[in-house]
Design a protein around this motif. Structure first.
Motif, PDB file in Angstrom:
ATOM      1  N   ILE A 274       0.829  -1.207   0.000  1.00 16.64           N
ATOM      2  CA  ILE A 274       0.000   0.000   0.000  1.00 16.64           C
ATOM      3  C   ILE A 274       0.868   1.263   0.000  1.00 16.64           C
ATOM      4  O   ILE A 274       0.471   2.303  -0.534  1.00 16.64           O
ATOM      5  CB  ILE A 274      -0.977  -0.022   1.200  1.00 16.64           C
ATOM      6  CG1 ILE A 274      -2.195   0.860   0.872  1.00 16.64           C
ATOM      7  CG2 ILE A 274      -0.327   0.414   2.495  1.00 16.64           C
ATOM      8  CD1 ILE A 274      -3.368   0.633   1.789  1.00 16.64           C
ATOM      9  N   SER A 275       2.100   1.163   0.564  1.00 23.46           N
ATOM     10  CA  SER A 275       3.040   2.293   0.499  1.00 23.46           C
ATOM     11  C   SER A 275       3.460   2.558  -0.943  1.00 23.46           C
ATOM     12  O   SER A 275       3.498   3.710  -1.397  1.00 23.46           O
ATOM     13  CB  SER A 275       4.274   2.013   1.355  1.00 23.46           C
ATOM     14  OG  SER A 275       3.948   1.894   2.702  1.00 23.46           O
ATOM     15  N   VAL A 276       3.785   1.485  -1.661  1.00 21.11           N
ATOM     16  CA  VAL A 276       4.200   1.620  -3.066  1.00 21.11           C
ATOM     17  C   VAL A 276       3.059   2.195  -3.900  1.00 21.11           C
ATOM     18  O   VAL A 276       3.271   3.054  -4.770  1.00 21.11           O
ATOM     19  CB  VAL A 276       4.665   0.265  -3.628  1.00 21.11           C
ATOM     20  CG1 VAL A 276       4.915   0.359  -5.132  1.00 21.11           C
ATOM     21  CG2 VAL A 276       5.932  -0.192  -2.924  1.00 21.11           C
ATOM     22  N   MET A 277       1.829   1.762  -3.635  1.00 17.14           N
ATOM     23  CA  MET A 277       0.681   2.317  -4.347  1.00 17.14           C
ATOM     24  C   MET A 277       0.524   3.805  -4.054  1.00 17.14           C
ATOM     25  O   MET A 277       0.219   4.605  -4.952  1.00 17.14           O
ATOM     26  CB  MET A 277      -0.599   1.562  -3.957  1.00 17.14           C
ATOM     27  CG  MET A 277      -0.663   0.146  -4.512  1.00 17.14           C
ATOM     28  SD  MET A 277      -2.001  -0.840  -3.802  1.00 17.14           S
ATOM     29  CE  MET A 277      -3.424   0.124  -4.305  1.00 17.14           C
ATOM     30  N   GLY A 278       0.729   4.180  -2.773  1.00 11.92           N
ATOM     31  CA  GLY A 278       0.645   5.596  -2.417  1.00 11.92           C
ATOM     32  C   GLY A 278       1.692   6.431  -3.125  1.00 11.92           C
ATOM     33  O   GLY A 278       1.407   7.517  -3.645  1.00 11.92           O
ATOM     34  N   THR A 360      -5.248  10.919  -2.818  1.00 12.16           N
ATOM     35  CA  THR A 360      -5.284   9.461  -2.729  1.00 12.16           C
ATOM     36  C   THR A 360      -3.947   8.900  -2.263  1.00 12.16           C
ATOM     37  O   THR A 360      -3.903   7.985  -1.433  1.00 12.16           O
ATOM     38  CB  THR A 360      -5.645   8.851  -4.094  1.00 12.16           C
ATOM     39  OG1 THR A 360      -6.867   9.429  -4.556  1.00 12.16           O
ATOM     40  CG2 THR A 360      -5.813   7.342  -3.989  1.00 12.16           C
ATOM     41  N   GLY A 361      -2.854   9.450  -2.774  1.00 12.80           N
ATOM     42  CA  GLY A 361      -1.532   9.000  -2.349  1.00 12.80           C
ATOM     43  C   GLY A 361      -1.309   9.207  -0.866  1.00 12.80           C
ATOM     44  O   GLY A 361      -0.786   8.322  -0.168  1.00 12.80           O
ATOM     45  N   ILE A 362      -1.723  10.358  -0.354  1.00 16.38           N
ATOM     46  CA  ILE A 362      -1.568  10.648   1.078  1.00 16.38           C
ATOM     47  C   ILE A 362      -2.410   9.689   1.914  1.00 16.38           C
ATOM     48  O   ILE A 362      -1.955   9.158   2.938  1.00 16.38           O
ATOM     49  CB  ILE A 362      -1.953  12.114   1.374  1.00 16.38           C
ATOM     50  CG1 ILE A 362      -0.929  13.063   0.736  1.00 16.38           C
ATOM     51  CG2 ILE A 362      -2.039  12.363   2.874  1.00 16.38           C
ATOM     52  CD1 ILE A 362      -1.311  14.528   0.813  1.00 16.38           C
TER      53      ILE A 362
END
Length: 386
Positions: A274-278, A360-362
């Protein structure tokens, strides 16, 4: 038998993704207003959520076989009904029935797979199922977009219905040998309360991961085409970008790297994914060259590939067979809700496409931090040597 259930998973998601390019034009062609067109698109997810939850309860009570069978036959029937829809109201009714019936299939199928998976290989098992989901996400929209241009949306849905009917017939003969210890299951089910699902830290993180995974998908579906159009490219480019993330995810699901999902703790791979997606969302907000957009989507594919098996593994580890159907029912209900919430919130905030990606990233990075802190807390409560 597992391969056949994987095929059921593939075609269930294939049916879902093949609807994306054709449902809005179909509603408009029947005279629907913009508001009703939105209802037509959203009605499937609404009723699908209800179907997911009910499927979970029925799966635990009757076993996955009967729920799968009912879902496949009923979905086939509802898909053929698209050919009878001749106005917006009838299309809304068909969407309501289709979404509900389709919602019965996936929780039952994944419960079947989870109950048959060896504990030591449950990570690779869900990674393989993720590959089938990713393949459906790539093939479905392309297939329907090309074929519908020559035949029309009702024909696409009828073909999907024929496939569901064939799967239902084969399922009757191939899966009916699958049985459960009903007496024990029913006894345990009577002592079960839904609130137990939401008291388990692992289950809560699995639900949260499912929600925010599809939250980001909803944002991508809404914002990425706008970004691509703003940069002067056509809609085909949006499809190619989405395919890029799917291809990367499938490679990770199927290559030997998938062994990591059996060895690493699901909390760790969840936080990483989920970090990489962010990060990829933040990168998308700043990218203004096509090569950078492809890189960002490949990065998103890496995150997706680590997140999907992780949340499935967490669910399996946090549930026992007697209530795993309910767990998967709520799990895929959060999937359905996430898509709607993601696109709706970003649309309501009326952000620029870059602003939508940044928000969304945050959000995704905050969820990753929550997961990491939860993992540290769990380590403090257990033996550090484990």
């Amino acid at each position: 038998m597992r391969i056949f259930v994987y095929l059921i998973v593939f075609f269930s998601f294939f049916d879902l993704f093949s609807q994306l390019p054709i449902m809005s034009p179909l509603a408009l062609s029947l005279g629907a207003s913009s508001f009703v067109t939105g209802l037509v698109v959203g009605m499937y997810s609404f009723s699908n959520t209800i179907g997911n939850v009910i499927s979970g309860f029925l799966t635990d009570k009757r076993g996955p076989f009967i729920v799968l069978l009912i879902g496949l036959f009923a979905s086939a029937f509802s898909l053929f009904c698209y050919m009878l829809a001749n106005d917006p109201l009838s299309l809304l009714i068909v969407r309501l029935v289709h979404g509900f019936m389709e919602g019965l299939i996936v929780p039952a199928a994944f419960t079947f797979l989870a109950n048959r998976a060896k504990e030591s290989k449950r990570g690779r098992s869900v990674a393989i199922s993720g590959a089938f989901v990713g393949s459906a996400a790539i093939i479905g929209p392309a297939y329907s977009g090309i074929v519908a241009a020559k035949t029309g949306a009702p024909f696409i849905m009828a073909v999907n219905g024929a496939i569901m009917l064939i799967l239902a017939i084969f399922a009757f003969f191939l899966l009916r040998s699958f049985t459960v210890a009903k007496k024990k299951q029913e006894a345990d089910s009577k002592n079960f309360r839904v609130r137990y699902l939401f008291k388990s830290p692992g289950m809560v993180r699995a639900f949260a991961g499912a929600f925010f995974l599809m939250f980001s998908q909803g944002v991508l579906a809404l914002v990425l085409p706008l970004k691509v159009e703003g940069l002067g490219f056509d809609t085909k480019t949006s499809g190619m970008l989405l395919s890029t993330f799917g291809i990367v995810a499938i490679l990770i699901f199927l290559l030997p790297i998938n062994r990591i999902f059996d060895k690493a703790r699901p909390m760790l791979t969840l936080a990483f994914g989920i970090s990489v997606m962010g990060v990829s969302m933040l990168f998308l907000s700043q990218a203004d060259e096509m090569s950078l957009l492809y890189f960002a989507m490949a990065l998103y594919g890496v995150g997706f590939a680590f997140l999907f098996p992780s949340i499935n593994s967490l669910l399996i580890d946090s549930s026992s067979p007697e209530f795993r159907g309910k767990a998967y029912g709520y799990f895929y209900a959060f999937f359905s809700i996430g898509v709607v919430v993601g696109s709706s919130i970003i649309g309501y905030l009326d952000l620029s496409y870059n602003g939508g990606f940044i928000v969304t990233g945050i959000v995704l990075l905050v969820v990753a931090l929550y997961t990491v802190f939860g993992m540290k807390r769990n380590l403090q409560l257990t033996d550090p040597s484990k």
